[in-house]
Write an enzyme that holds these catalytic residues in place. Structure first.
Site, PDB file in Angstrom:
ATOM      1  N   PRO A   1      80.859  24.861 -16.054  1.00 34.69           N
ATOM      2  CA  PRO A   1      81.730  25.324 -14.768  1.00 34.69           C
ATOM      3  C   PRO A   1      82.292  24.058 -14.512  1.00 34.69           C
ATOM      4  O   PRO A   1      82.156  22.882 -14.355  1.00 34.69           O
ATOM      5  CB  PRO A   1      80.228  25.424 -13.834  1.00 34.69           C
ATOM      6  CG  PRO A   1      79.186  24.728 -14.304  1.00 34.69           C
ATOM      7  CD  PRO A   1      79.363  24.654 -15.914  1.00 34.69           C
ATOM      8  N   VAL A   2      83.367  24.631 -13.846  1.00 34.63           N
ATOM      9  CA  VAL A   2      84.548  23.737 -13.249  1.00 34.63           C
ATOM     10  C   VAL A   2      84.729  23.971 -11.646  1.00 34.63           C
ATOM     11  O   VAL A   2      85.560  25.099 -11.565  1.00 34.63           O
ATOM     12  CB  VAL A   2      85.925  23.644 -13.872  1.00 34.63           C
ATOM     13  CG1 VAL A   2      86.826  22.652 -13.080  1.00 34.63           C
ATOM     14  CG2 VAL A   2      85.536  23.134 -15.527  1.00 34.63           C
ATOM     15  N   LYS A   3      84.228  23.356 -10.788  1.00 34.17           N
ATOM     16  CA  LYS A   3      84.390  23.733  -9.470  1.00 34.17           C
ATOM     17  C   LYS A   3      84.995  22.787  -8.723  1.00 34.17           C
ATOM     18  O   LYS A   3      85.713  22.906  -7.603  1.00 34.17           O
ATOM     19  CB  LYS A   3      82.972  23.959  -8.682  1.00 34.17           C
ATOM     20  CG  LYS A   3      82.288  25.339  -9.287  1.00 34.17           C
ATOM     21  CD  LYS A   3      81.270  25.974  -8.263  1.00 34.17           C
ATOM     22  CE  LYS A   3      80.716  27.178  -9.032  1.00 34.17           C
ATOM     23  NZ  LYS A   3      80.274  28.156  -7.961  1.00 34.17           N
ATOM     24  N   LYS A   4      85.020  21.290  -9.045  1.00 32.22           N
ATOM     25  CA  LYS A   4      85.647  20.294  -8.389  1.00 32.22           C
ATOM     26  C   LYS A   4      86.351  19.390  -9.571  1.00 32.22           C
ATOM     27  O   LYS A   4      86.118  19.675 -10.713  1.00 32.22           O
ATOM     28  CB  LYS A   4      84.557  19.566  -7.767  1.00 32.22           C
ATOM     29  CG  LYS A   4      83.722  20.414  -6.760  1.00 32.22           C
ATOM     30  CD  LYS A   4      82.668  19.232  -6.232  1.00 32.22           C
ATOM     31  CE  LYS A   4      81.472  19.094  -7.404  1.00 32.22           C
ATOM     32  NZ  LYS A   4      80.425  18.494  -6.828  1.00 32.22           N
TER      33      LYS A   4
ATOM     34  N   ASP B   1      84.255  17.828 -12.164  1.00 29.40           N
ATOM     35  CA  ASP B   1      83.620  18.717 -13.232  1.00 29.40           C
ATOM     36  C   ASP B   1      84.967  18.853 -14.208  1.00 29.40           C
ATOM     37  O   ASP B   1      84.460  18.806 -15.163  1.00 29.40           O
ATOM     38  CB  ASP B   1      83.449  20.123 -12.684  1.00 29.40           C
ATOM     39  CG  ASP B   1      82.374  20.197 -11.601  1.00 29.40           C
ATOM     40  OD1 ASP B   1      81.336  19.275 -11.726  1.00 29.40           O
ATOM     41  OD2 ASP B   1      82.572  21.231 -10.779  1.00 29.40           O
TER      42      ASP B   1
END
Length: 154
Positions: free
Chosen positions: A118-121, A124
């Site tokens: 996952p890439v949320k920030k 990440d």
């Protein structure tokens, strides 16, 4: 879920009716935050991938005036997110993943972390672009050889 995911929403079972639900951080009382972030208790989180039986969706829409009855989420924010002293406001939103509670008998599909990054920030993304990951010939980011788990970036 990993330590990197502890602040995000997670899947839970509602005690009243044993229905699978999505709980977001904004829905958690302040005094329950430690339990909310307990990744050993709440092991699964929402990946924003929904697989829906279209006939069940049509029935849900017909029963609710053409609307999916998602719970309202009230997020405490400030007008300037970089300044805690700026005017306090509430952001009202819904989470499409919360639709899971609208379908009796809904289930979650467990995807191993080896298949999901996952890439949320920004951190990440930096992690995904680091030498902790390699990209396979079919363009799938996977942990590099010798890396057993994604490092935590804070």
């Amino acid at each position: 879920r990993t330590a990197n995911d502890k602040k995000g929403g997670h899947l839970a079972v509602r005690v009243a009716d044993s229905q699978l639900i999505l709980r977001e951080a904004a829905q958690c009382p302040d005094d329950d935050e430690a339990a909310f972030q307990d990744i050993s208790k709440h092991r699964y989180f929402n990946t924003n991938n929904l697989w829906i039986d279209l006939e069940a969706l049509r029935a849900l829409l017909d029963a609710n005036g053409g609307v999916v009855p998602l719970p309202m989420i009230k997020n405490k924010k400030t007008v300037d997110p970089k300044d805690d002293a700026s005017t306090k406001v509430f952001q009202l939103e819904t989470a499409m993943g919360a639709a899971i509670e609208c379908f009796k008998g809904a289930a979650a599909v467990v995807v191993p972390r080896t298949r999901f990054a996952p890439v949320k920030k920004c951190n990440d993304l930096l992690l995904l672009r680091s030498d902790a990951y390699v990209v396979t010939a079919d363009a799938i980011p996977v942990l590099a050889s010798g890396v057993s788990a994604a490092p935590q970036v804070s």
